[in-house]
Design a protein around this motif. Structure first.
Motif, short mmCIF file in Angstrom:
data_model
loop_
_atom_site.label_atom_id
_atom_site.label_comp_id
_atom_site.label_asym_id
_atom_site.label_seq_id
_atom_site.Cartn_x
_atom_site.Cartn_y
_atom_site.Cartn_z
N GLY A 181 16.44 5.87 4.27
CA GLY A 181 17.26 5.88 3.85
C GLY A 181 18.18 4.20 3.32
O GLY A 181 19.27 4.19 3.60
N THR A 182 17.55 2.81 3.64
CA THR A 182 17.59 1.58 3.36
C THR A 182 16.65 0.91 2.03
O THR A 182 16.53 1.83 1.25
N ASP A 183 16.95 0.25 1.84
CA ASP A 183 16.74 -0.64 0.62
C ASP A 183 15.32 -1.62 1.13
O ASP A 183 15.47 -2.68 0.44
N GLU A 184 15.37 -1.85 2.27
CA GLU A 184 14.23 -2.32 2.56
C GLU A 184 12.83 -2.23 2.35
O GLU A 184 12.65 -0.64 2.09
N GLU A 185 11.90 -3.42 2.13
CA GLU A 185 10.67 -2.70 1.61
C GLU A 185 9.60 -3.27 3.10
O GLU A 185 10.21 -4.60 3.49
N PRO A 186 9.03 -2.49 3.15
CA PRO A 186 7.90 -2.48 4.43
C PRO A 186 7.31 -3.53 4.29
O PRO A 186 6.54 -3.19 2.81
N GLY A 187 6.57 -4.73 4.74
CA GLY A 187 6.16 -6.03 4.39
C GLY A 187 4.73 -5.45 4.71
O GLY A 187 4.15 -4.23 5.02
N ASP A 188 3.06 -6.29 4.37
CA ASP A 188 1.40 -5.52 4.47
C ASP A 188 1.32 -6.45 5.58
O ASP A 188 0.14 -7.01 5.67
#
Length: 283
Positions: free
Chosen positions: A243-250
């Protein structure tokens, strides 16, 4: 949900249906989704209610069912068309999906979809914040198997710290979880049980050094017994993150244990579940 998560989900599902005999492994589907392999399956499972493997099997079985009813292509060729190396393995999978052998299904001549998964349902809500986390250096031991038994490995780490007099240099107790239990067999789950330790301390076997990167993290504050973390993860990935515009990191998710299960009631245990986020939000 933001369009980018919906678009990724649809892109992966299209890829599965368009390439039934192709490489549909978790890593391959994470690449199609353009998301870190440490997080893609958790997002997919939380959003759809089924694992990637279940989605792949369902798509392959429906493609095979259509071929059986709509033509006379030999079974061994249909098996290859949908990614099965032998007619025997295809027959087992088809019977599990439809309750009939491929031959009996063809004879019946009625095309129906395989069993559909239950909807994902509602997940309990938990407080989540976006916080900056410092870089951390762990002294850790690897754990293989059920995550709920990682306490045994933490006990081993603690014993080593006591034997070596390392407690004056110790800080938080942290678990690093590399695999999604919905995608990997219990016996093959990989994790690390570690304690944050000062930089000047030299580590010796069997302790391993694990570096956790500094940066922005989604931090979910969970209170309760550890078995309840499964539902908390589904909320974090399927509702909050999607529900966000966040992107999980690697980097894999970590759990920071804020109190000691040896002297705290299970319902009062406090755990911060932390998912690394990319420094810049990807449009």
């Amino acid at each position: 949900m933001p369009a980018k998560y919906e678009d990724r989900l649809l892109r992966v599902l299209r890829h599965i249906h368009d390439n039934p005999a192709g490489d549909l492994s978790l890593d391959a589907l994470a690449e199609v989704a353009a998301m870190s392999r440490f997080h893609w399956h958790r997002v997919f499972h939380a959003m759809t209610g089924e694992s990637c493997a279940e989605a792949v099997r369902r798509a392959r079985m429906y493609r095979a069912a259509a071929a059986l009813v709509q033509g006379d292509r030999p079974l061994r060729l249909i098996a290859g068309d949908v990614g099965y190396p032998s007619q025997q393995s295809f027959t087992r999978a088809f019977r599990a999906a439809y309750g009939l052998t491929p031959g009996a299904f063809r004879h019946r001549g009625v095309l129906v979809p395989p069993h559909c998964p239950a909807s994902k349902g509602d997940h309990p809500m938990y407080p989540v914040e976006t916080l900056d986390q410092p870089a951390r250096r762990l002294a850790a031991l690897p754990h293989r198997g059920a995550y709920i038994r990682i306490g045994e490995t933490f006990d081993a780490v603690a014993a080593i710290f006591s034997a070596r007099g390392l407690w004056p240099h110790a800080h938080e107790m942290i678990g690093v979880y590399y695999d999604d239990p919905a995608a990997v067999a219990e016996g093959d789950l990989r994790s690390k049980a570690g304690i944050v330790i000062d930089e000047e301390v030299t580590l010796a076997a069997p302790l391993e050094e694990v570096r956790l990167p500094a940066g922005r993290y989604a931090v979910m504050h969970y209170k309760g017994p550890y078995p309840g973390l499964e539902a908390a993860y589904k909320y974090l990935y399927g509702d909050w993150l999607a529900g966000t515009d966040e992107e999980p990191g690697d980097h894999p998710p970590i759990e920071i244990y804020l109190n000691d299960p040896r002297n705290i009631a299970p319902e009062d245990l406090l755990t911060d579940v932390c998912v690394p986020l990319r420094a810049e939000v990807v449009a």
